[in-house]
Design a protein around this motif. Structure first.
Motif, PDB file in Angstrom:
ATOM      1  N   LEU A  25       0.841  -1.205   0.000  1.00 11.46           N
ATOM      2  CA  LEU A  25       0.000   0.000   0.000  1.00 11.46           C
ATOM      3  C   LEU A  25       0.874   1.252   0.000  1.00 11.46           C
ATOM      4  N   ALA A  26       1.970   1.216   0.757  1.00 12.32           N
ATOM      5  CA  ALA A  26       2.900   2.350   0.790  1.00 12.32           C
ATOM      6  C   ALA A  26       3.529   2.569  -0.586  1.00 12.32           C
ATOM      7  N   VAL A  27       3.809   1.490  -1.302  1.00 13.17           N
ATOM      8  CA  VAL A  27       4.353   1.614  -2.658  1.00 13.17           C
ATOM      9  C   VAL A  27       3.287   2.201  -3.581  1.00 13.17           C
ATOM     10  N   PHE A  28       2.097   1.610  -3.568  1.00 16.68           N
ATOM     11  CA  PHE A  28       1.030   2.032  -4.477  1.00 16.68           C
ATOM     12  C   PHE A  28       0.722   3.525  -4.324  1.00 16.68           C
ATOM     13  N   PHE A  29       0.594   3.986  -3.095  1.00 12.80           N
ATOM     14  CA  PHE A  29       0.219   5.373  -2.844  1.00 12.80           C
ATOM     15  C   PHE A  29       1.415   6.294  -2.649  1.00 12.80           C
ATOM     16  N   GLY A  30       2.622   5.741  -2.688  1.00 10.58           N
ATOM     17  CA  GLY A  30       3.828   6.511  -2.438  1.00 10.58           C
ATOM     18  C   GLY A  30       4.364   7.228  -3.662  1.00 10.58           C
ATOM     19  N   PRO A  31       5.583   7.757  -3.535  1.00  8.03           N
ATOM     20  CA  PRO A  31       6.193   8.500  -4.637  1.00  8.03           C
ATOM     21  C   PRO A  31       6.637   7.562  -5.771  1.00  8.03           C
ATOM     22  N   GLY A  32       6.797   8.124  -6.937  1.00  9.49           N
ATOM     23  CA  GLY A  32       7.291   7.354  -8.074  1.00  9.49           C
ATOM     24  C   GLY A  32       6.212   6.831  -8.994  1.00  9.49           C
ATOM     25  N   SER A  33       4.968   6.901  -8.557  1.00  8.95           N
ATOM     26  CA  SER A  33       3.853   6.427  -9.373  1.00  8.95           C
ATOM     27  C   SER A  33       3.696   7.335 -10.590  1.00  8.95           C
ATOM     28  N   LYS A  34       3.494   6.740 -11.749  1.00 11.63           N
ATOM     29  CA  LYS A  34       3.360   7.514 -12.983  1.00 11.63           C
ATOM     30  C   LYS A  34       1.946   8.021 -13.216  1.00 11.63           C
ATOM     31  N   ILE A  35       0.989   7.523 -12.448  1.00 14.41           N
ATOM     32  CA  ILE A  35      -0.387   8.014 -12.491  1.00 14.41           C
ATOM     33  C   ILE A  35      -0.756   8.381 -11.057  1.00 14.41           C
ATOM     34  N   ALA A  36      -1.269   9.549 -10.883  1.00 12.35           N
ATOM     35  CA  ALA A  36      -1.617  10.005  -9.534  1.00 12.35           C
ATOM     36  C   ALA A  36      -2.629   9.061  -8.899  1.00 12.35           C
ATOM     37  N   THR A  37      -2.358   8.682  -7.667  1.00  9.62           N
ATOM     38  CA  THR A  37      -3.292   7.853  -6.909  1.00  9.62           C
ATOM     39  C   THR A  37      -4.058   8.754  -5.944  1.00  9.62           C
ATOM     40  N   HIS A  38      -5.232   8.326  -5.554  1.00 11.18           N
ATOM     41  CA  HIS A  38      -6.093   9.144  -4.710  1.00 11.18           C
ATOM     42  C   HIS A  38      -6.223   8.522  -3.326  1.00 11.18           C
ATOM     43  N   GLN A  39      -5.929   9.303  -2.301  1.00 10.48           N
ATOM     44  CA  GLN A  39      -5.970   8.779  -0.944  1.00 10.48           C
ATOM     45  C   GLN A  39      -7.372   8.341  -0.534  1.00 10.48           C
ATOM     46  N   GLY A  40      -8.397   8.835  -1.196  1.00 13.09           N
ATOM     47  CA  GLY A  40      -9.760   8.368  -0.936  1.00 13.09           C
ATOM     48  C   GLY A  40      -9.905   6.886  -1.241  1.00 13.09           C
ATOM     49  N   ASP A  41      -9.153   6.406  -2.247  1.00 15.27           N
ATOM     50  CA  ASP A  41      -9.166   4.971  -2.550  1.00 15.27           C
ATOM     51  C   ASP A  41      -8.582   4.168  -1.396  1.00 15.27           C
ATOM     52  N   LEU A  42      -7.596   4.727  -0.705  1.00 18.15           N
ATOM     53  CA  LEU A  42      -7.003   4.033   0.436  1.00 18.15           C
ATOM     54  C   LEU A  42      -8.035   3.867   1.546  1.00 18.15           C
ATOM     55  N   ALA A  43      -8.791   4.904   1.821  1.00 21.54           N
ATOM     56  CA  ALA A  43      -9.825   4.822   2.860  1.00 21.54           C
ATOM     57  C   ALA A  43     -10.887   3.785   2.492  1.00 21.54           C
ATOM     58  N   LYS A  44     -11.283   3.725   1.227  1.00 23.56           N
ATOM     59  CA  LYS A  44     -12.255   2.725   0.787  1.00 23.56           C
ATOM     60  C   LYS A  44     -11.678   1.319   0.899  1.00 23.56           C
ATOM     61  N   PHE A  45     -10.413   1.180   0.527  1.00 23.04           N
ATOM     62  CA  PHE A  45      -9.766  -0.129   0.523  1.00 23.04           C
ATOM     63  C   PHE A  45      -9.628  -0.693   1.932  1.00 23.04           C
ATOM     64  N   LEU A  46      -9.310   0.167   2.886  1.00 26.13           N
ATOM     65  CA  LEU A  46      -9.099  -0.280   4.265  1.00 26.13           C
ATOM     66  C   LEU A  46     -10.391  -0.233   5.069  1.00 26.13           C
ATOM     67  N   GLY A  47     -11.448  -0.772   4.496  1.00 25.28           N
ATOM     68  CA  GLY A  47     -12.742  -0.802   5.167  1.00 25.28           C
ATOM     69  C   GLY A  47     -12.770  -1.774   6.330  1.00 25.28           C
ATOM     70  N   ARG A  48     -13.892  -1.805   7.010  1.00 26.85           N
ATOM     71  CA  ARG A  48     -14.065  -2.701   8.161  1.00 26.85           C
ATOM     72  C   ARG A  48     -14.215  -4.148   7.712  1.00 26.85           C
ATOM     73  N   LYS A  49     -13.759  -5.045   8.567  1.00 26.93           N
ATOM     74  CA  LYS A  49     -13.910  -6.496   8.364  1.00 26.93           C
ATOM     75  C   LYS A  49     -13.339  -6.933   7.024  1.00 26.93           C
ATOM     76  N   ARG A  50     -12.078  -6.647   6.823  1.00 25.30           N
ATOM     77  CA  ARG A  50     -11.429  -7.002   5.569  1.00 25.30           C
ATOM     78  C   ARG A  50     -10.207  -7.879   5.808  1.00 25.30           C
ATOM     79  N   LEU A  51      -9.989  -8.771   4.865  1.00 23.78           N
ATOM     80  CA  LEU A  51      -8.763  -9.548   4.775  1.00 23.78           C
ATOM     81  C   LEU A  51      -8.063  -9.101   3.498  1.00 23.78           C
ATOM     82  N   TYR A  52      -6.744  -9.201   3.482  1.00 23.10           N
ATOM     83  CA  TYR A  52      -5.978  -8.692   2.353  1.00 23.10           C
ATOM     84  C   TYR A  52      -5.052  -9.767   1.796  1.00 23.10           C
ATOM     85  N   ARG A  53      -4.752  -9.620   0.521  1.00 27.48           N
ATOM     86  CA  ARG A  53      -3.825 -10.540  -0.130  1.00 27.48           C
ATOM     87  C   ARG A  53      -3.074  -9.784  -1.224  1.00 27.48           C
ATOM     88  N   VAL A  54      -1.802 -10.123  -1.378  1.00 24.04           N
ATOM     89  CA  VAL A  54      -0.977  -9.534  -2.426  1.00 24.04           C
ATOM     90  C   VAL A  54      -0.600 -10.640  -3.408  1.00 24.04           C
TER      91      VAL A  54
END
Length: 151
Positions: A25-54
């Protein structure tokens, strides 16, 4: 701690900083990205009762990576949210190839109803001179998935 790492901790205080999902997540939303990412997507992604996988995929093209995602990881179609980033071989991004991969992903998903929220992607340039000749260089796709773990 970077601004984005602090935001991840604020939005998901129980997530361990050393975890794979935190790092990606730090990479995706961090510096170096060639397309601007939106921090609102981070809030949506880190919703309640979630499991994550890479998922880390590599192939001869971006489209090859997308087909691997669809064919070898059908569970990704059940995700609530998907953030993904492409990495280019040898430092040069060919945008038309990424667009072609995203179109292929959309076509593959038309047979499956999906409603990823968020559904976002970006790209990062690979390192120049990585010791591989052009025929050995691989394209990469990292998919960060969020699943509902129920009640």
């Amino acid at each position: 701690m970077s601004e984005i790492e602090a935001l991840i901790k604020k939005l998901s205080p129980l997530m361990e900083e050393g975890s794979e999902i935190f790092r990606e997540l730090a990479v995706f939303f961090g510096p170096g990205s060639k397309i601007a990412t939106h921090q609102g997507d981070l809030a949506k992604f880190l919703g309640r009762k979630r499991l994550y996988r890479v998922l880390r995929l590599s192939g001869s093209s971006y489209k090859d990576c997308v087909y691997q995602l669809v064919d070898e990881h059908p569970e990704s179609m059940e995700a609530l949210g998907m953030l993904r980033y492409y990495t280019s071989p040898g430092g040069s991004i060919k945008w038309e190839d990424i667009e072609s991969a995203e179109i292929a992903l959309g076509k593959e998903l038309t047979t499956n109803a999906y409603g990823w929220m968020p559904d976002a992607w970006t790209a990062f340039e690979g390192a120049d001179g990585d010791g591989q000749d052009s025929s050995e260089k691989t394209h990469g796709l990292v998919a960060i998935l969020a699943f509902d773990y129920g009640d």
